[in-house]
Design a protein around this motif. Structure first.
Motif, PDB file in Angstrom:
ATOM      1  N   MET A   1       0.822  -1.187   0.000  1.00 51.79           N
ATOM      2  CA  MET A   1       0.000   0.000   0.000  1.00 51.79           C
ATOM      3  C   MET A   1       0.864   1.247   0.000  1.00 51.79           C
ATOM      4  SD  MET A   1      -3.248   1.669   1.515  1.00 51.79           S
ATOM      5  CE  MET A   1      -4.038   0.216   1.959  1.00 51.79           C
ATOM      6  N   TYR A   2       1.977   1.268   0.721  1.00 53.37           N
ATOM      7  CA  TYR A   2       2.743   2.490   0.869  1.00 53.37           C
ATOM      8  C   TYR A   2       3.357   2.954  -0.440  1.00 53.37           C
ATOM      9  CZ  TYR A   2       1.881   1.741   5.732  1.00 53.37           C
ATOM     10  OH  TYR A   2       1.243   1.553   6.931  1.00 53.37           O
ATOM     11  N   GLY A   3       3.511   2.075  -1.420  1.00 52.96           N
ATOM     12  CA  GLY A   3       3.975   2.488  -2.731  1.00 52.96           C
ATOM     13  C   GLY A   3       2.942   3.332  -3.448  1.00 52.96           C
ATOM     14  N   HIS A   4       1.712   3.318  -2.986  1.00 49.84           N
ATOM     15  CA  HIS A   4       0.642   4.096  -3.595  1.00 49.84           C
ATOM     16  C   HIS A   4       0.086   5.138  -2.630  1.00 49.84           C
ATOM     17  CE1 HIS A   4       0.463   2.010  -7.361  1.00 49.84           C
ATOM     18  NE2 HIS A   4       0.463   0.855  -6.725  1.00 49.84           N
ATOM     19  N   SER A   5       0.923   5.622  -1.735  1.00 53.95           N
ATOM     20  CA  SER A   5       0.469   6.666  -0.829  1.00 53.95           C
ATOM     21  C   SER A   5       0.808   8.021  -1.434  1.00 53.95           C
ATOM     22  CB  SER A   5       1.152   6.532   0.533  1.00 53.95           C
ATOM     23  OG  SER A   5       0.683   7.551   1.395  1.00 53.95           O
ATOM     24  N   LEU A   6      -0.171   8.915  -1.429  1.00 49.47           N
ATOM     25  CA  LEU A   6       0.072  10.284  -1.871  1.00 49.47           C
ATOM     26  C   LEU A   6       0.712  11.095  -0.752  1.00 49.47           C
ATOM     27  CD1 LEU A   6      -3.260  10.978  -3.774  1.00 49.47           C
ATOM     28  CD2 LEU A   6      -1.005  10.598  -4.772  1.00 49.47           C
ATOM     29  N   GLY A   7       0.618  10.604   0.475  1.00 44.46           N
ATOM     30  CA  GLY A   7       1.235  11.285   1.604  1.00 44.46           C
ATOM     31  C   GLY A   7       0.388  11.213   2.849  1.00 44.46           C
ATOM     32  N   TRP A   8       0.860  11.876   3.886  1.00 43.50           N
ATOM     33  CA  TRP A   8       0.193  11.910   5.177  1.00 43.50           C
ATOM     34  C   TRP A   8       0.066  13.357   5.628  1.00 43.50           C
ATOM     35  CZ3 TRP A   8       3.913   8.544   3.698  1.00 43.50           C
ATOM     36  CH2 TRP A   8       3.613   7.184   3.747  1.00 43.50           C
ATOM     37  N   VAL A   9      -1.000  13.658   6.320  1.00 44.20           N
ATOM     38  CA  VAL A   9      -1.179  14.966   6.945  1.00 44.20           C
ATOM     39  C   VAL A   9      -1.301  14.699   8.437  1.00 44.20           C
ATOM     40  CG1 VAL A   9      -2.623  17.017   7.105  1.00 44.20           C
ATOM     41  CG2 VAL A   9      -2.384  15.847   4.908  1.00 44.20           C
ATOM     42  N   CYS A  10      -0.475  15.392   9.222  1.00 41.27           N
ATOM     43  CA  CYS A  10      -0.434  15.145  10.665  1.00 41.27           C
ATOM     44  C   CYS A  10      -1.020  16.312  11.443  1.00 41.27           C
ATOM     45  CB  CYS A  10       1.013  14.936  11.108  1.00 41.27           C
ATOM     46  SG  CYS A  10       1.777  13.515  10.316  1.00 41.27           S
ATOM     47  N   SER A  11      -1.515  16.010  12.640  1.00 44.64           N
ATOM     48  CA  SER A  11      -2.048  17.020  13.560  1.00 44.64           C
ATOM     49  C   SER A  11      -1.204  17.033  14.820  1.00 44.64           C
ATOM     50  CB  SER A  11      -3.488  16.692  13.963  1.00 44.64           C
ATOM     51  OG  SER A  11      -4.338  16.784  12.873  1.00 44.64           O
ATOM     52  N   ARG A  12      -0.938  18.252  15.289  1.00 44.31           N
ATOM     53  CA  ARG A  12      -0.219  18.422  16.546  1.00 44.31           C
ATOM     54  C   ARG A  12      -0.981  19.415  17.412  1.00 44.31           C
ATOM     55  NH1 ARG A  12       4.713  16.193  16.620  1.00 44.31           N
ATOM     56  NH2 ARG A  12       5.583  15.572  14.633  1.00 44.31           N
ATOM     57  N   HIS A  13      -0.905  19.212  18.692  1.00 49.25           N
ATOM     58  CA  HIS A  13      -1.503  20.132  19.656  1.00 49.25           C
ATOM     59  C   HIS A  13      -0.457  20.396  20.729  1.00 49.25           C
ATOM     60  CE1 HIS A  13      -4.569  22.134  21.988  1.00 49.25           C
ATOM     61  NE2 HIS A  13      -4.158  21.451  23.038  1.00 49.25           N
ATOM     62  N   ASP A  14      -0.062  21.653  20.886  1.00 48.84           N
ATOM     63  CA  ASP A  14       1.002  22.026  21.837  1.00 48.84           C
ATOM     64  C   ASP A  14       2.247  21.170  21.636  1.00 48.84           C
ATOM     65  OD1 ASP A  14      -0.546  24.041  22.974  1.00 48.84           O
ATOM     66  OD2 ASP A  14      -1.355  22.706  24.525  1.00 48.84           O
ATOM     67  N   GLY A  15       2.590  20.919  20.376  1.00 48.98           N
ATOM     68  CA  GLY A  15       3.788  20.156  20.049  1.00 48.98           C
ATOM     69  C   GLY A  15       3.635  18.648  20.134  1.00 48.98           C
ATOM     70  N   GLU A  16       2.501  18.171  20.591  1.00 52.83           N
ATOM     71  CA  GLU A  16       2.256  16.734  20.729  1.00 52.83           C
ATOM     72  C   GLU A  16       1.573  16.202  19.473  1.00 52.83           C
ATOM     73  OE1 GLU A  16      -0.426  13.699  23.503  1.00 52.83           O
ATOM     74  OE2 GLU A  16      -0.505  15.849  23.865  1.00 52.83           O
ATOM     75  N   PHE A  17       2.060  15.096  18.946  1.00 49.75           N
ATOM     76  CA  PHE A  17       1.445  14.425  17.806  1.00 49.75           C
ATOM     77  C   PHE A  17       0.125  13.826  18.258  1.00 49.75           C
ATOM     78  CE2 PHE A  17       0.804  10.581  15.240  1.00 49.75           C
ATOM     79  CZ  PHE A  17       0.853  11.114  13.967  1.00 49.75           C
ATOM     80  N   VAL A  18      -1.000  14.257  17.645  1.00 47.92           N
ATOM     81  CA  VAL A  18      -2.311  13.798  18.112  1.00 47.92           C
ATOM     82  C   VAL A  18      -3.163  13.141  17.030  1.00 47.92           C
ATOM     83  CG1 VAL A  18      -2.394  15.423  20.040  1.00 47.92           C
ATOM     84  CG2 VAL A  18      -3.362  16.083  17.822  1.00 47.92           C
ATOM     85  N   GLY A  19      -2.716  13.151  15.776  1.00 49.02           N
ATOM     86  CA  GLY A  19      -3.515  12.499  14.749  1.00 49.02           C
ATOM     87  C   GLY A  19      -2.869  12.569  13.377  1.00 49.02           C
ATOM     88  N   PHE A  20      -3.401  11.772  12.455  1.00 51.77           N
ATOM     89  CA  PHE A  20      -2.917  11.810  11.077  1.00 51.77           C
ATOM     90  C   PHE A  20      -3.971  11.266  10.127  1.00 51.77           C
ATOM     91  CE2 PHE A  20      -1.893   7.466  12.170  1.00 51.77           C
ATOM     92  CZ  PHE A  20      -2.050   6.772  10.987  1.00 51.77           C
TER      93      PHE A  20
END
Length: 94
Positions: A1-20
């Motif tokens: 699957m990763y060969g066909h990924s367009l990318g990832w969008v990540c979320s941070r709150h106060d510098g903490e990784f909270v979602g993608f």
């Protein structure tokens, strides 16, 4: 699957990784979001809908797939929070 990924969008709150959001595609005309993940403590605070909107904008760039698919489980999230519109699928003449 990763060969066909367009990318990832990540979320941070106060510098903490909270979602993608992972934007995958079939190598042709279909984009889909197989993974939209938000830490439980940050749900219902636009932590998921904002990255989904950004992922949709990025996937809609010239030369990228023009529509996406999602599974029914998070349907209220995709339709209500993210503003996607349902579209009936049907047979395509070959």
């Amino acid at each position: 699957m990763y060969g066909h990924s367009l990318g990832w969008v990540c979320s941070r709150h106060d510098g903490e990784f909270v979602g993608f959001v992972d934007v995958a595609w079939d190598g042709g005309a279909h984009a889909f979001l197989p993974d939209t993940v938000v830490a439980p403590a940050h749900r219902r605070a636009a932590v998921g809908s904002e990255p989904v909107a950004e992922a949709a904008r990025g996937a809609g760039r010239p030369g990228a797939p023009g529509h996406g698919d999602f599974v029914d489980g998070p349907r209220p999230f995709h339709l209500d929070a993210c503003g996607f519109r349902p579209k009936a699928a049907g047979p395509t003449p070959l």
